[in-house]
Motif scaffolding. Structure first.
Motif, PDB file in Angstrom:
ATOM      1  N   GLN A 131      81.765  72.002  28.065  1.00 39.08           N
ATOM      2  CA  GLN A 131      82.161  72.868  26.975  1.00 39.08           C
ATOM      3  C   GLN A 131      82.946  74.051  27.516  1.00 39.08           C
ATOM      4  O   GLN A 131      82.829  74.420  28.684  1.00 39.08           O
ATOM      5  N   GLU A 132      83.753  74.645  26.632  1.00 36.50           N
ATOM      6  CA  GLU A 132      84.572  75.777  27.033  1.00 36.50           C
ATOM      7  C   GLU A 132      83.720  77.019  27.237  1.00 36.50           C
ATOM      8  O   GLU A 132      82.667  77.160  26.627  1.00 36.50           O
ATOM      9  N   GLN A 133      84.188  77.877  28.097  1.00 36.43           N
ATOM     10  CA  GLN A 133      83.507  79.142  28.328  1.00 36.43           C
ATOM     11  C   GLN A 133      84.560  80.247  28.199  1.00 36.43           C
ATOM     12  O   GLN A 133      85.273  80.563  29.138  1.00 36.43           O
ATOM     13  N   VAL A 134      84.646  80.803  27.013  1.00 35.87           N
ATOM     14  CA  VAL A 134      85.653  81.817  26.733  1.00 35.87           C
ATOM     15  C   VAL A 134      85.289  83.145  27.374  1.00 35.87           C
ATOM     16  O   VAL A 134      86.144  83.861  27.886  1.00 35.87           O
ATOM     17  N   TYR A 135      84.013  83.497  27.387  1.00 37.37           N
ATOM     18  CA  TYR A 135      83.582  84.784  27.924  1.00 37.37           C
ATOM     19  C   TYR A 135      83.268  84.646  29.407  1.00 37.37           C
ATOM     20  O   TYR A 135      82.131  84.673  29.832  1.00 37.37           O
ATOM     21  N   SER A 136      84.308  84.478  30.188  1.00 38.78           N
ATOM     22  CA  SER A 136      84.185  84.307  31.625  1.00 38.78           C
ATOM     23  C   SER A 136      85.267  85.127  32.304  1.00 38.78           C
ATOM     24  O   SER A 136      86.345  85.351  31.737  1.00 38.78           O
ATOM     25  N   ILE A 137      84.999  85.574  33.518  1.00 38.66           N
ATOM     26  CA  ILE A 137      86.034  86.304  34.245  1.00 38.66           C
ATOM     27  C   ILE A 137      87.170  85.373  34.654  1.00 38.66           C
ATOM     28  O   ILE A 137      88.243  85.834  34.996  1.00 38.66           O
ATOM     29  N   PHE A 138      86.941  84.067  34.596  1.00 37.07           N
ATOM     30  CA  PHE A 138      87.974  83.107  34.946  1.00 37.07           C
ATOM     31  C   PHE A 138      88.798  82.660  33.742  1.00 37.07           C
ATOM     32  O   PHE A 138      89.710  81.872  33.880  1.00 37.07           O
ATOM     33  N   TYR A 139      88.482  83.165  32.561  1.00 34.24           N
ATOM     34  CA  TYR A 139      89.246  82.824  31.372  1.00 34.24           C
ATOM     35  C   TYR A 139      90.602  83.523  31.442  1.00 34.24           C
ATOM     36  O   TYR A 139      90.682  84.729  31.657  1.00 34.24           O
ATOM     37  N   ARG A 158      89.576  89.367  41.191  1.00 34.42           N
ATOM     38  CA  ARG A 158      88.874  89.934  40.044  1.00 34.42           C
ATOM     39  C   ARG A 158      87.402  89.530  40.051  1.00 34.42           C
ATOM     40  O   ARG A 158      86.533  90.330  39.711  1.00 34.42           O
ATOM     41  N   ALA A 159      87.110  88.306  40.450  1.00 35.23           N
ATOM     42  CA  ALA A 159      85.715  87.860  40.517  1.00 35.23           C
ATOM     43  C   ALA A 159      84.944  88.682  41.546  1.00 35.23           C
ATOM     44  O   ALA A 159      83.789  89.078  41.303  1.00 35.23           O
ATOM     45  N   ASP A 160      85.554  88.977  42.685  1.00 32.43           N
ATOM     46  CA  ASP A 160      84.905  89.812  43.697  1.00 32.43           C
ATOM     47  C   ASP A 160      84.690  91.236  43.192  1.00 32.43           C
ATOM     48  O   ASP A 160      83.650  91.844  43.448  1.00 32.43           O
ATOM     49  N   MET A 161      85.669  91.755  42.452  1.00 35.12           N
ATOM     50  CA  MET A 161      85.529  93.106  41.898  1.00 35.12           C
ATOM     51  C   MET A 161      84.380  93.159  40.895  1.00 35.12           C
ATOM     52  O   MET A 161      83.598  94.120  40.888  1.00 35.12           O
ATOM     53  N   VAL A 162      84.248  92.134  40.065  1.00 30.71           N
ATOM     54  CA  VAL A 162      83.153  92.094  39.090  1.00 30.71           C
ATOM     55  C   VAL A 162      81.812  91.999  39.802  1.00 30.71           C
ATOM     56  O   VAL A 162      80.842  92.665  39.433  1.00 30.71           O
ATOM     57  N   GLU A 163      81.748  91.200  40.858  1.00 30.72           N
ATOM     58  CA  GLU A 163      80.503  91.071  41.616  1.00 30.72           C
ATOM     59  C   GLU A 163      80.118  92.400  42.267  1.00 30.72           C
ATOM     60  O   GLU A 163      78.949  92.799  42.230  1.00 30.72           O
ATOM     61  N   ASP A 164      81.101  93.114  42.833  1.00 32.65           N
ATOM     62  CA  ASP A 164      80.827  94.435  43.422  1.00 32.65           C
ATOM     63  C   ASP A 164      80.348  95.418  42.353  1.00 32.65           C
ATOM     64  O   ASP A 164      79.417  96.200  42.587  1.00 32.65           O
TER      65      ASP A 164
END
Length: 101
Positions: free
Chosen positions: A35-43, A59-65
């Motif tokens: 299924q789609e995942q719209v609310y993702s940092i990879f969207y 961006r994924a690393d920034m969100v993790e930090d």
């Protein structure tokens, strides 16, 4: 195809298109459903943007930090809250003491 068939296809396409959502990030659920995942940092809001695609990992690393910093702040708040036990009682006693003076 005749022009009438093309017109019918066009009308069907126009009437269905508002109900169709595109997605650029998909996940497999626990029961095996894709299924789609719209609310993702990879969207990707602009899937045609190559630079945005290449910067996904940054961006994924920034969100993790950011999440690590947020968790550290939450732990600090909880630690301070636990050290200040009976804060309401201390405040109440101080206000009562001021009222009698």
């Amino acid at each position: 195809m005749s022009s009438v068939d093309c017109f019918i296809c066009f009308i069907l396409f126009v009437s269905v298109s508002p109900f169709v959502n595109a997605s650029t990030h998909w996940v497999v659920t626990e029961d095996g459903k894709i299924q789609e995942q719209v609310y993702s940092i990879f969207y990707l809001r602009r899937p045609y943007d190559l630079v945005a695609l290449m910067q996904q990992e940054i961006r994924a690393d920034m969100v993790e930090d950011f999440m690590d910093q947020l968790n550290d702040q939450i732990e600090d708040i909880d630690r301070k809250r636990n050290t200040e036990t009976n804060l309401h009682q201390k405040f109440y006693e101080r206000e009562i003491g001021r009222a009698h003076v």
